[in-house]
Write an enzyme that holds these catalytic residues in place. Structure first.
Site, PDB file in Angstrom:
ATOM      1  N   GLU A  29       9.767  -0.348   0.099  1.00  0.00           N
ATOM      2  CA  GLU A  29      10.052  -0.947   1.408  1.00  0.00           C
ATOM      3  C   GLU A  29      11.301  -1.815   1.413  1.00  0.00           C
ATOM      4  OE1 GLU A  29       5.756   0.253   1.770  1.00  0.00           O
ATOM      5  OE2 GLU A  29       7.090  -0.461   0.194  1.00  0.00           O
TER       6      GLU A  29
ATOM      7  N   GLU B 259      -0.259   2.072  -0.886  1.00  0.00           N
ATOM      8  CA  GLU B 259      -1.166   1.069  -0.320  1.00  0.00           C
ATOM      9  C   GLU B 259      -2.515   1.668   0.050  1.00  0.00           C
ATOM     10  OE1 GLU B 259       1.841  -2.181   1.610  1.00  0.00           O
ATOM     11  OE2 GLU B 259       1.797  -0.193   2.531  1.00  0.00           O
TER      12      GLU B 259
END
Length: 252
Positions: free
Chosen positions: A126, A106
């Site tokens: 995640e 990210e």
């Protein structure tokens, strides 16, 4: 220090320096990255930032051990790692070696350009921990690559190599292992040859145009162009072209 900075010409090299934790992001890293971006934005002699990680790893993402202790890897108003929700005026290049996993990926997605080693690993795992990639992954990745490919990243949590990321159009340069930072700095030098106000305007227009009707995008562009056309740098660019010399930018 968890984050080191080094001025190299007109570029600021920002290095996440927690190799013992695969450069995972804890509160100290988030503050360090935020402060480094502050330095980049405030110094008129700096034109481009290059973000990387120490000792062959970009970042393994959120430091789960620190998070369990109550530390936040995010900063209010700036996002994960002090970067993912921040508006910056100067270009940022991610130089990715080794793992860019979860929040590490990210952070790379928050940059304008990505240079990656062919054997780097990009992934958003995640879902394997009961989470979602909330640092920009679920928002930005479907904007960068086709929907179904983005959903494969997000739903399986499986990583891909830097070479595969290049095939998907996620990275600007794929290089041999160990060369990402050097190539990113070379790319930064190419950017610094251009007018800083124009670079900032490109970033603003691209951001303003995303997801809005075309008429609104052109209106936002007109506002930026009106400011840009009144700048000394535009006059310098035209004069330098007429005189067949390299322009001298002043960011004014």
């Amino acid at each position: 220090m968890s984050v080191r900075t080094e001025i190299l010409g007109s570029s600021l090299l920002i290095t996440i320096d927690r190799p013992q934790a695969r450069n995972a992001v804890d509160a100290a890293v988030a503050r360090g990255v935020a402060e480094a971006i502050d330095q980049l934005e405030a110094d008129p002699d700096l034109r481009v930032g290059v973000l990387t990680g120490a000792e062959g790893t970009f970042s393994a993402g959120m430091d789960l051990k620190a998070a369990l202790k109550g530390e936040s890897p995010s900063i209010d108003g700036l996002g994960f790692g002090g970067l993912t929700e921040r508006e910056t005026t100067k270009p940022l290049i991610a130089a990715v070696e080794g793992f860019a996993m979860g929040g590490g990926f990210e952070l790379a997605l928050a940059c304008d350009l990505i240079v990656a080693a062919e054997d780097a690993k990009f992934g958003l795992p995640e879902v394997k921990r009961g989470l979602v990639a909330a640092g920009g992954g679920v928002i930005r990745l479907p904007q960068r690559i086709p929907h179904h490919l983005a959903m494969e990243f997000l739903l399986t949590g499986e990583p891909v190599t830097g070479a595969r990321a290049a095939e998907l159009g996620l990275v600007n340069r794929v290089v041999a292992s160990g060369e990402a930072t050097a190539v990113a700095l070379q790319l930064a030098e190419r950017l610094t040859a251009n007018a800083p106000l124009a670079l900032a305007a490109v970033k603003k227009i691209v951001t303003a145009a995303h997801g809005v009707p075309e008429a609104d995008a052109f209106e936002a562009q007109r506002k930026e162009m009106a400011q840009l056309m009144g700048s000394a740098d535009v006059r310098e660019g035209m004069q330098a072209f007429a005189e067949r010399r390299q322009p001298v930018w002043t960011a004014r």
